[in-house]
Design a protein around this motif. Structure first.
Motif, PDB file in Angstrom:
ATOM      1  N   ASP A  54       4.533  10.350  -6.447  1.00  0.00           N
ATOM      2  CA  ASP A  54       5.651  10.917  -7.206  1.00  0.00           C
ATOM      3  C   ASP A  54       5.379  10.668  -9.305  1.00  0.00           C
ATOM      4  N   ILE A  55       3.955  10.283  -9.455  1.00  0.00           N
ATOM      5  CA  ILE A  55       3.569  10.834 -10.731  1.00  0.00           C
ATOM      6  C   ILE A  55       2.503  11.893 -11.363  1.00  0.00           C
ATOM      7  N   ALA A  56       2.519  12.406  -9.372  1.00  0.00           N
ATOM      8  CA  ALA A  56       1.930  13.887  -9.249  1.00  0.00           C
ATOM      9  C   ALA A  56       2.709  14.509  -9.473  1.00  0.00           C
ATOM     10  N   ASP A  57       3.560  14.087  -9.115  1.00  0.00           N
ATOM     11  CA  ASP A  57       4.986  15.321  -9.609  1.00  0.00           C
ATOM     12  C   ASP A  57       4.682  16.043  -7.672  1.00  0.00           C
ATOM     13  N   GLY A  58       4.530  14.918  -7.065  1.00  0.00           N
ATOM     14  CA  GLY A  58       4.848  15.368  -5.167  1.00  0.00           C
ATOM     15  C   GLY A  58       3.803  15.753  -5.410  1.00  0.00           C
ATOM     16  N   GLY A  59       2.298  16.030  -5.366  1.00  0.00           N
ATOM     17  CA  GLY A  59       0.955  17.161  -4.868  1.00  0.00           C
ATOM     18  C   GLY A  59       0.387  15.761  -4.562  1.00  0.00           C
ATOM     19  N   SER A  60      -0.739  15.863  -4.733  1.00  0.00           N
ATOM     20  CA  SER A  60      -2.416  15.652  -4.131  1.00  0.00           C
ATOM     21  C   SER A  60      -2.740  14.054  -5.307  1.00  0.00           C
ATOM     22  N   PRO A  61      -2.248  12.835  -5.466  1.00  0.00           N
ATOM     23  CA  PRO A  61      -2.322  12.122  -5.884  1.00  0.00           C
ATOM     24  C   PRO A  61      -4.205  12.031  -7.116  1.00  0.00           C
ATOM     25  N   ASP A  62      -4.292  11.930  -8.391  1.00  0.00           N
ATOM     26  CA  ASP A  62      -5.952  11.812  -8.721  1.00  0.00           C
ATOM     27  C   ASP A  62      -5.576  10.697  -9.175  1.00  0.00           C
ATOM     28  N   GLY A  63      -7.257  10.698  -9.934  1.00  0.00           N
ATOM     29  CA  GLY A  63      -7.781   8.945 -10.072  1.00  0.00           C
ATOM     30  C   GLY A  63      -6.795   8.956 -11.119  1.00  0.00           C
ATOM     31  N   ARG A  64      -6.208   9.755 -12.082  1.00  0.00           N
ATOM     32  CA  ARG A  64      -5.101   9.186 -13.004  1.00  0.00           C
ATOM     33  C   ARG A  64      -3.743   8.542 -12.345  1.00  0.00           C
ATOM     34  N   ALA A  65      -3.413   8.948 -11.743  1.00  0.00           N
ATOM     35  CA  ALA A  65      -2.247   9.266 -11.194  1.00  0.00           C
ATOM     36  C   ALA A  65      -1.850   7.564 -10.293  1.00  0.00           C
ATOM     37  N   VAL A  66      -2.823   7.562 -10.065  1.00  0.00           N
ATOM     38  CA  VAL A  66      -3.517   5.670  -8.576  1.00  0.00           C
ATOM     39  C   VAL A  66      -3.394   4.857 -10.183  1.00  0.00           C
ATOM     40  N   ARG A 116       0.865  -1.425   0.039  1.00  0.00           N
ATOM     41  CA  ARG A 116      -0.115   0.207  -0.112  1.00  0.00           C
ATOM     42  C   ARG A 116       1.179   1.294  -0.088  1.00  0.00           C
ATOM     43  N   ASP A 117       2.036   1.127   1.003  1.00  0.00           N
ATOM     44  CA  ASP A 117       3.069   1.813   1.175  1.00  0.00           C
ATOM     45  C   ASP A 117       3.489   2.591  -0.018  1.00  0.00           C
ATOM     46  N   ALA A 118       3.511   1.578  -0.873  1.00  0.00           N
ATOM     47  CA  ALA A 118       4.962   1.843  -2.437  1.00  0.00           C
ATOM     48  C   ALA A 118       3.966   2.174  -3.377  1.00  0.00           C
ATOM     49  N   LEU A 119       2.237   1.987  -2.873  1.00  0.00           N
ATOM     50  CA  LEU A 119       1.421   2.287  -4.438  1.00  0.00           C
ATOM     51  C   LEU A 119       1.247   3.715  -4.183  1.00  0.00           C
ATOM     52  N   THR A 120       1.027   3.925  -2.947  1.00  0.00           N
ATOM     53  CA  THR A 120       0.952   5.672  -2.591  1.00  0.00           C
ATOM     54  C   THR A 120       2.360   6.446  -2.978  1.00  0.00           C
ATOM     55  N   ASP A 121       3.623   6.027  -2.361  1.00  0.00           N
ATOM     56  CA  ASP A 121       4.159   6.947  -2.947  1.00  0.00           C
ATOM     57  C   ASP A 121       4.464   6.837  -4.294  1.00  0.00           C
ATOM     58  N   ALA A 122       3.993   5.551  -5.403  1.00  0.00           N
ATOM     59  CA  ALA A 122       4.361   5.848  -6.661  1.00  0.00           C
ATOM     60  C   ALA A 122       3.571   6.835  -7.294  1.00  0.00           C
ATOM     61  N   ALA A 123       2.172   6.704  -6.959  1.00  0.00           N
ATOM     62  CA  ALA A 123       1.104   6.949  -7.246  1.00  0.00           C
ATOM     63  C   ALA A 123       1.591   8.867  -6.963  1.00  0.00           C
ATOM     64  N   GLN A 159      -2.817   4.315 -12.868  1.00  0.00           N
ATOM     65  CA  GLN A 159      -0.933   5.275 -13.497  1.00  0.00           C
ATOM     66  C   GLN A 159       0.033   3.944 -12.797  1.00  0.00           C
ATOM     67  N   ALA A 160      -0.321   4.089 -11.136  1.00  0.00           N
ATOM     68  CA  ALA A 160       1.115   3.332 -10.099  1.00  0.00           C
ATOM     69  C   ALA A 160       0.510   2.345  -9.955  1.00  0.00           C
ATOM     70  N   VAL A 161      -0.982   1.890  -9.656  1.00  0.00           N
ATOM     71  CA  VAL A 161      -1.389   1.136  -9.815  1.00  0.00           C
ATOM     72  C   VAL A 161      -0.781  -0.351 -10.599  1.00  0.00           C
ATOM     73  N   ASP A 162      -1.082  -0.021 -12.159  1.00  0.00           N
ATOM     74  CA  ASP A 162      -0.828  -0.785 -13.313  1.00  0.00           C
ATOM     75  C   ASP A 162       0.650  -0.652 -13.672  1.00  0.00           C
ATOM     76  N   ASP A 163       1.413  -0.280 -13.558  1.00  0.00           N
ATOM     77  CA  ASP A 163       3.144  -0.275 -13.210  1.00  0.00           C
ATOM     78  C   ASP A 163       2.923  -1.036 -12.042  1.00  0.00           C
ATOM     79  N   PHE A 164       2.891  -0.853 -10.865  1.00  0.00           N
ATOM     80  CA  PHE A 164       3.203  -2.537 -10.248  1.00  0.00           C
ATOM     81  C   PHE A 164       2.531  -3.645 -10.837  1.00  0.00           C
ATOM     82  N   GLY A 165       2.154  -3.751 -11.977  1.00  0.00           N
ATOM     83  CA  GLY A 165       1.751  -5.002 -11.889  1.00  0.00           C
ATOM     84  C   GLY A 165       0.880  -5.705 -11.509  1.00  0.00           C
ATOM     85  N   SER A 166      -0.544  -6.940 -12.089  1.00  0.00           N
ATOM     86  CA  SER A 166      -1.539  -7.140 -12.225  1.00  0.00           C
ATOM     87  C   SER A 166      -1.213  -7.958 -10.689  1.00  0.00           C
TER      88      SER A 166
END
Length: 220
Positions: free
Chosen positions: A42-54, A33-40, A56-63
């Protein structure tokens, strides 16, 4: 609905796919959970992650199907160590208790076949304890230098099952014979202790068998 809901859904699906010791599993899920949240983030450039960033983080993590075997390997080894530790600690203590009970009841007319059976069952229990101790070593300090054998968790599971059988036979035989020899109070105490130990080892061995049959990623 919140932006982080896809992460919670992913973690819930991962939790359903994994089996093993609750404490280790909870730690692994928290790390995921922490890894996915941190990735989201990062994708949001340090801001509050939106649905798109989350997403993408889940997709990048793998199924879950791709990720679960690697997590399950660690859980399976942890469960094997848990089972081996129970066998290695509980069975020698019980064997000593049985031996003391036989000595106490020897002068009370304990049948000779019972003593012989106890000796044989105690030998099986001792062998199981030695195998369990060796398994602890193989999944502990030695695992840093040598790969853990793939079938070791299943071997630990059946070692625990063999120990359970030995414990059950001894519980029935010794407590009954000791009670007939006139040592009822002590025999009841030993019987209760043995049955409680049997339940603890049996539950752990059953979980170990379940884990050992799940797909895992090969080490190294």
């Amino acid at each position: 609905m919140t932006a982080l809901d896809p992460i919670e859904e992913y973690v819930a699906a991962l939790a359903a796919a994994l089996h093993g010791p609750a404490r280790v599993k909870a730690r692994m899920l928290t790390e995921a959970r922490d890894a996915l949240t941190d990735a989201a983030v990062d994708i949001a450039d340090g801001g509050s992650p939106d649905g798109r960033a989350v997403r993408q983080a889940v997709d990048d993590f793998g199924s879950v199907e791709d990720v679960a075997p690697a997590f399950q390997r660690e859980l399976t080894i942890a469960q094997a160590r848990h089972t081996a530790r129970r066998v290695a600690l509980i069975v020698p203590f019980l064997a000593l208790t049985w031996y003391v009970l036989v000595i106490v009841d020897h002068g009370r007319g304990l049948p000779y076949p019972v003593e012989v059976l106890t000796a044989h069952v105690g030998g099986v229990a001792a062998a199981a304890a030695l195998l369990a101790a060796a398994s602890l070593a193989a999944t502990g300090a030695l695992a840093r230098r040598l790969p853990t054998p793939r079938r070791l968790p299943l071997m630990v599971a059946w070692t625990g099952t063999a120990a359970c059988a030995a414990v059950a036979i001894s519980a029935v035989t010794l407590t009954t014979a000791s009670a007939l020899a006139g040592n009822g109070l002590v025999s009841v105490g030993v019987g209760v202790l043995t049955i409680a130990s049997h339940v603890r080892i049996a539950a752990s061995a059953r979980s170990c068998r379940q884990c050992a049959r799940l797909p895992v990623v090969a080490h190294g």
